[in-house]
Scaffold this active site. Structure first.
Site, PDB file in Angstrom:
ATOM      1  N   SER A  33      -2.934  20.577   0.369  1.00 35.68           N
ATOM      2  CA  SER A  33      -3.904  20.159   1.121  1.00 35.68           C
ATOM      3  C   SER A  33      -3.837  20.879   2.501  1.00 35.68           C
ATOM      4  CB  SER A  33      -3.921  18.464   1.384  1.00 35.68           C
ATOM      5  OG  SER A  33      -4.039  17.955   0.188  1.00 35.68           O
ATOM      6  N   GLY A  70      -8.876  19.310   1.239  1.00 38.39           N
ATOM      7  CA  GLY A  70      -8.144  18.399   0.538  1.00 38.39           C
ATOM      8  C   GLY A  70      -8.770  18.222  -0.699  1.00 38.39           C
ATOM      9  N   SER A  71      -9.765  17.560  -1.289  1.00 39.30           N
ATOM     10  CA  SER A  71     -10.200  17.545  -2.659  1.00 39.30           C
ATOM     11  C   SER A  71     -10.687  18.787  -2.980  1.00 39.30           C
ATOM     12  CB  SER A  71     -11.145  16.370  -2.753  1.00 39.30           C
ATOM     13  OG  SER A  71     -10.567  15.032  -2.531  1.00 39.30           O
ATOM     14  N   TRP A  79      -0.828  16.445   5.195  1.00 43.43           N
ATOM     15  CA  TRP A  79      -0.722  15.171   4.466  1.00 43.43           C
ATOM     16  C   TRP A  79       0.374  15.554   3.585  1.00 43.43           C
ATOM     17  CZ3 TRP A  79      -2.565  11.336   6.687  1.00 43.43           C
ATOM     18  CH2 TRP A  79      -3.758  11.389   7.278  1.00 43.43           C
ATOM     19  N   ARG A 119       3.543 -23.438  -6.386  1.00 43.15           N
ATOM     20  CA  ARG A 119       2.790 -24.096  -5.047  1.00 43.15           C
ATOM     21  C   ARG A 119       2.091 -25.251  -5.464  1.00 43.15           C
ATOM     22  NH1 ARG A 119       0.731 -25.443  -0.781  1.00 43.15           N
ATOM     23  NH2 ARG A 119      -0.195 -24.031   0.694  1.00 43.15           N
ATOM     24  N   GLY A 129      -2.195 -17.504   3.387  1.00 46.93           N
ATOM     25  CA  GLY A 129      -1.652 -16.997   4.761  1.00 46.93           C
ATOM     26  C   GLY A 129      -0.609 -16.530   4.495  1.00 46.93           C
ATOM     27  N   GLU A 184      -3.544  12.958  -4.752  1.00 51.24           N
ATOM     28  CA  GLU A 184      -3.641  13.623  -6.003  1.00 51.24           C
ATOM     29  C   GLU A 184      -5.100  13.510  -6.528  1.00 51.24           C
ATOM     30  OE1 GLU A 184      -0.403  13.834  -8.685  1.00 51.24           O
ATOM     31  OE2 GLU A 184       1.262  13.079  -7.109  1.00 51.24           O
ATOM     32  N   SER A 199     -10.513   8.728  -5.849  1.00 47.46           N
ATOM     33  CA  SER A 199     -11.353   7.996  -6.963  1.00 47.46           C
ATOM     34  C   SER A 199     -12.445   8.679  -7.444  1.00 47.46           C
ATOM     35  CB  SER A 199     -11.364   6.646  -6.895  1.00 47.46           C
ATOM     36  OG  SER A 199     -10.171   5.845  -6.977  1.00 47.46           O
TER      37      SER A 199
END
Length: 394
Positions: A133, A138-139, A163, A278, A350, A373, A376
């Site tokens: 990269s 990048g892509s 990166w 819980r 929380g 890598e 999406s």
């Protein structure tokens, strides 16, 4: 809670199940998800420990070079990443980068290159890195600007990479640089790219910036300024770099899905234990139908991801092209793991966002897997491209 029923699936041989169970026991005894502020030191220690225990032998190909088998076993890599991811995210990272960083050498390296680097990677004595990269590439690998020109009997590299995982602690980098005009838009393209093995102490290579991210691991921007690389460190043939990068990613992209799977399994285990313990309104959290529906969806997402992941790994180990299947596995497993972990955080209330909690750590760990890598969105493009190409060929 151990969840190893999938090891009996027909994708695996008996040796795979034995490997995963043995690693699960080792990880329970030797790994802790928590680590100190010195992430570089923690990562070095993990590489050393994984090497000494023999697990890194599976990250390289070739028994003559310290590997566990003659060629990279994708199913073994995926099972190791899934198991390590379930126990400790940084341990998964340490293993994965030894594989990705040296994978191109396993697949395309000359004999001298394999002998010089792979045994040290397998033993945990040398840390590997994969430098593809760039700030503007990048892509879109075809937009690469880092250049290599001939210089006497070697090459001179100029440009940047960013990166880069293991940047700053790696002993060597597999670096991709443009050696010719690829003929693409703006005089660029994928055809003019070559791959080089660059030692970390090479003159002209410096760590320009260390990069901090939400799930800490060694990461950096590299600068190459008149960095001379011997001719013997050209990996594969000149102009073969794009092919080398994509073939390497086809192996390890599937293992990213497996790491996401490991994170998701741990999140489900944590959620199941918490829901049953819980107290709430005179019952337990697990007694409510809303909780049960959420747990059921989490489990279903995990199994769907696992089936796609190990189908891709099984197909590659059988010698079949898996570009589409690996993209499907990575897309589904990482997106599903994000949903599963988010659901676990919600069930913890929380406590789920409290620093140091397992589900909080998983929430930070999973986010990057949907990007690195191949994001999406890129996986969707790859899947569609492969589908359309198959339709034209039919």
């Amino acid at each position: 809670m151990e969840r190893l029923d999938h090891l009996d699936w027909p994708f695996f041989e008996a040796r795979h199940g034995a490997l995963a169970r043995e690693l699960d026991c080792w990880a329970a005894a030797h790994l802790d998800a928590a680590h100190g502020h010195d992430v570089d030191a923690a990562c070095r220690a993990l590489v050393k420990g994984l090497g000494q225990a023999g697990w890194l032998r599976h990250a390289v190909g070739g028994t003559a070079y310290g590997g566990a088998v003659d060629s990279i076993d994708t199913r073994a890599i995926c099972l190791i990443r899934e198991t390590l991811g379930r126990h400790a995210g940084l341990a998964d990272f340490a293993f994965a980068m030894q594989g990705l960083g040296s994978g191109a050498i396993s697949l395309f390296g000359a004999e001298e290159q394999k002998q010089a680097y792979l045994p040290r990677v397998a033993a945990g004595e040398a840390i590997a890195a994969f430098a593809l990269s760039e700030p503007q590439a990048g892509s879109d690998v075809s937009a690469m600007r880092c250049a290599a020109r001939r210089d006497g009997d070697g090459w001179m590299l100029d440009g940047e990479k960013t990166w880069i995982s293991n940047g700053g602690i790696a002993d060597f980098y597999v670096v991709f640089a443009r050696t010719a005009d690829g003929g693409g838009e703006g005089g660029r393209g994928a055809k003019g790219i070559s791959a080089f093995i660059v030692d970390a102490d090479a003159p002209g290579l410096r760590i320009a910036e260390r990069i901090d991210v939400i799930a800490p691991h060694p990461l950096a921007r590299l600068s190459f300024e008149g960095c001379r690389v011997p001719a013997a460190r050209l990996l594969g043939a000149e102009g073969q770099g794009f092919k080398i990068a994509m073939a390497t990613l086809d192996v390890f992209r599937t293992s990213v899905a497996a790491a996401a799977l490991g994170f998701a399994r741990r999140a489900l285990d944590e959620a199941l234990a918490h829901a049953q313990a819980r107290p709430m309104f005179g019952k337990t959290l697990a007694d409510f139908q809303l909780t049960q529906a959420r747990l059921a969806q989490m489990a279903t997402d995990i199994d769907a991801s696992a089936l796609l992941t190990y189908r891709a790994a099984w197909m590659r180990d059988g010698g079949r092209k898996v570009t589409k299947e690996a993209a499907m596995a990575k897309l589904t497993a990482t997106e599903s793991a994000q949903r599963v972990i988010d659901a676990a955080v919600q069930l913890f209330g929380g406590q789920g966002v409290r620093s140091g909690r397992t589900v909080e750590s998983l929430y930070r760990e999973i986010r990057a897997l949907r990007i690195y890598e191949g994001a999406s969105e890129v996986q969707l493009l790859i899947i569609a491209r492969e589908l359309l190409a198959a339709t034209k060929e039919a």
